[in-house]
Design a protein around this motif. Structure first.
Motif, short mmCIF file in Angstrom:
data_model
loop_
_atom_site.label_atom_id
_atom_site.label_comp_id
_atom_site.label_asym_id
_atom_site.label_seq_id
_atom_site.Cartn_x
_atom_site.Cartn_y
_atom_site.Cartn_z
N ASP A 103 2.98 -7.52 -38.98
CA ASP A 103 1.62 -7.31 -39.48
C ASP A 103 0.80 -8.60 -39.53
N THR A 104 1.33 -9.67 -38.98
CA THR A 104 0.61 -10.95 -39.01
C THR A 104 -0.64 -10.86 -38.14
N PRO A 105 -1.81 -11.18 -38.67
CA PRO A 105 -3.03 -11.13 -37.84
C PRO A 105 -3.03 -12.27 -36.82
N ILE A 106 -3.55 -11.99 -35.65
CA ILE A 106 -3.66 -13.02 -34.61
C ILE A 106 -5.09 -13.05 -34.07
N LYS A 107 -5.45 -14.19 -33.53
CA LYS A 107 -6.80 -14.37 -33.00
C LYS A 107 -6.88 -13.91 -31.55
N VAL A 108 -5.87 -14.21 -30.77
CA VAL A 108 -5.89 -13.88 -29.34
C VAL A 108 -5.72 -12.37 -29.16
N ASN A 109 -6.58 -11.79 -28.32
CA ASN A 109 -6.58 -10.34 -28.13
C ASN A 109 -6.67 -10.02 -26.64
N PRO A 110 -5.64 -9.37 -26.08
CA PRO A 110 -5.65 -9.07 -24.65
C PRO A 110 -6.79 -8.15 -24.21
N THR A 111 -7.44 -7.46 -25.15
CA THR A 111 -8.55 -6.58 -24.76
C THR A 111 -9.90 -7.29 -24.79
N ASP A 112 -9.92 -8.56 -25.17
CA ASP A 112 -11.14 -9.36 -25.09
C ASP A 112 -11.30 -9.89 -23.67
N GLU A 113 -12.43 -9.62 -23.07
CA GLU A 113 -12.62 -9.95 -21.65
C GLU A 113 -12.41 -11.43 -21.35
N GLY A 114 -12.69 -12.30 -22.31
CA GLY A 114 -12.54 -13.74 -22.06
C GLY A 114 -11.20 -14.31 -22.42
N CYS A 115 -10.22 -13.47 -22.75
CA CYS A 115 -8.93 -13.98 -23.23
C CYS A 115 -8.21 -14.84 -22.20
N GLU A 116 -8.36 -14.51 -20.92
CA GLU A 116 -7.64 -15.26 -19.89
C GLU A 116 -8.11 -16.71 -19.80
N ARG A 117 -9.35 -16.97 -20.15
CA ARG A 117 -9.86 -18.34 -20.10
C ARG A 117 -9.30 -19.19 -21.23
N LEU A 118 -8.72 -18.55 -22.24
CA LEU A 118 -8.21 -19.27 -23.40
C LEU A 118 -6.72 -19.59 -23.30
N VAL A 119 -6.08 -19.09 -22.25
CA VAL A 119 -4.63 -19.23 -22.10
C VAL A 119 -4.32 -19.94 -20.79
N ARG A 120 -3.35 -20.84 -20.82
CA ARG A 120 -2.94 -21.53 -19.59
C ARG A 120 -1.42 -21.51 -19.47
N PHE A 121 -0.95 -21.59 -18.24
CA PHE A 121 0.49 -21.58 -17.95
C PHE A 121 0.86 -22.91 -17.30
N LEU A 122 1.81 -23.61 -17.90
CA LEU A 122 2.25 -24.90 -17.38
C LEU A 122 3.37 -24.70 -16.36
N MET A 148 -0.20 -13.72 -20.65
CA MET A 148 -1.12 -12.72 -21.18
C MET A 148 -2.28 -12.53 -20.22
N ARG A 149 -2.68 -11.30 -20.03
CA ARG A 149 -3.76 -10.99 -19.12
C ARG A 149 -4.73 -10.03 -19.81
N TYR A 150 -5.96 -10.01 -19.30
CA TYR A 150 -6.96 -9.12 -19.85
C TYR A 150 -6.61 -7.67 -19.56
N ILE A 151 -6.71 -6.82 -20.58
CA ILE A 151 -6.45 -5.39 -20.45
C ILE A 151 -7.76 -4.64 -20.67
N HIS A 152 -8.21 -3.98 -19.63
CA HIS A 152 -9.43 -3.17 -19.74
C HIS A 152 -9.06 -1.82 -20.33
N LYS A 153 -9.61 -1.51 -21.49
CA LYS A 153 -9.30 -0.25 -22.14
C LYS A 153 -10.13 0.87 -21.52
N GLY A 154 -9.44 1.86 -20.97
CA GLY A 154 -10.11 3.01 -20.40
C GLY A 154 -10.40 4.05 -21.47
N GLN A 155 -10.73 5.24 -21.03
CA GLN A 155 -11.06 6.33 -21.96
C GLN A 155 -9.80 6.78 -22.70
N GLU A 156 -9.95 7.05 -23.98
CA GLU A 156 -8.80 7.46 -24.78
C GLU A 156 -8.32 8.86 -24.40
N PRO A 157 -7.05 9.15 -24.61
CA PRO A 157 -6.54 10.50 -24.34
C PRO A 157 -7.22 11.53 -25.24
#
Length: 221
Positions: free
Chosen positions: A107-126, A1-10
């Motif tokens: 429809d299950t709610p999740i805490k991790v959100n790719p559009t949160d700028e700090g999301c990459e610091r919360l995930v690690r790859f082994l 998972m990586r941070y996704i910067h949301k640009g201007q909407e269509p």
């Protein structure tokens, strides 16, 4: 998972959202087509969760609502551009144990959100391809709700890391790679190609490089 910067909407989404009684289910086909194109492009044509390749076509991706479009508490966000993501098909039609990403999540709610700028610091790859988090709730999101440690995804991440490390050894012979060399490789990994595509699972070698560069920085006197 990586941070996704949301640009201007269509513009087409904005115009439709302002019409009376607008709903996601009522989206005109041309608006939905533009949504797929814009979402895929801003994500480097990678799934918002597993980072495998997606295509801006009905059979090449899904439009994901991070916050459920049907739950009463979040229904108001069904046409919110910042709530929309591009996801892979996630094993659609397969047994649940093989499903992943939006297809598994539903429809299950999740805490991790790719559009949160700090999301990459919360995930690690082994090294074995596992994706994990030290935050128990996020670890559950990754492993259970999104099923990102499904065998094929885990194998693919490990193969990407192994291939990257082997390429680094050939390109920079020796036991120590300079910080400048790693910075160049990091920049290359984070830059889309001429077609706007990022490499599949690119966050795996990016994570590895950042971790190694961080250790070098800590070791400096």
């Amino acid at each position: 998972m990586r941070y996704i910067h949301k640009g201007q909407e269509p513009e087409s989404l904005l115009e439709y959202r302002l019409t009376p009684h607008a709903t996601y289910e009522g989206l005109p086909q041309e608006v939905k087509d533009e949504l797929r194109e814009r979402l895929a492009r801003e994500q480097g044509l990678l799934c918002c969760y597993c980072m495998q390749r997606i295509k801006p076509e009905p059979d090449g991706m899904k439009i994901e609502h991070w916050a459920s479009q049907s739950a009463p508490s979040t229904r108001h966000r069904q046409l919110d551009w910042k709530n929309l993501l591009g996801a892979c098909k996630g094993g659609e039609g397969s047994p649940q144990r093989q499903q992943h990403c939006d297809t598994r999540k539903g429809d299950t709610p999740i805490k991790v959100n790719p559009t949160d700028e700090g999301c990459e610091r919360l995930v690690r790859f082994l090294a074995d391809g596992t994706i994990a988090s030290q935050d128990a709730a996020i670890d559950g999101d990754l492993d259970q709700t999104l099923n990102l440690n499904q065998a094929r995804l885990k194998h693919n991440r490990r193969a990407i890391l192994d291939g990257f490390l082997e390429a680094m050894r050939r390109k920079y012979p020796g036991t120590t790679w300079t910080e400048a060399a790693m910075a160049r490789e990091l920049e290359e990994l984070m830059r889309p190609d001429a077609s706007g595509r990022l490499g599949e699972y690119c966050q795996v070698p990016i994570f590895w490089l950042k971790k190694r560069m961080g250790r070098l920085a800590q070791a400096r006197p």
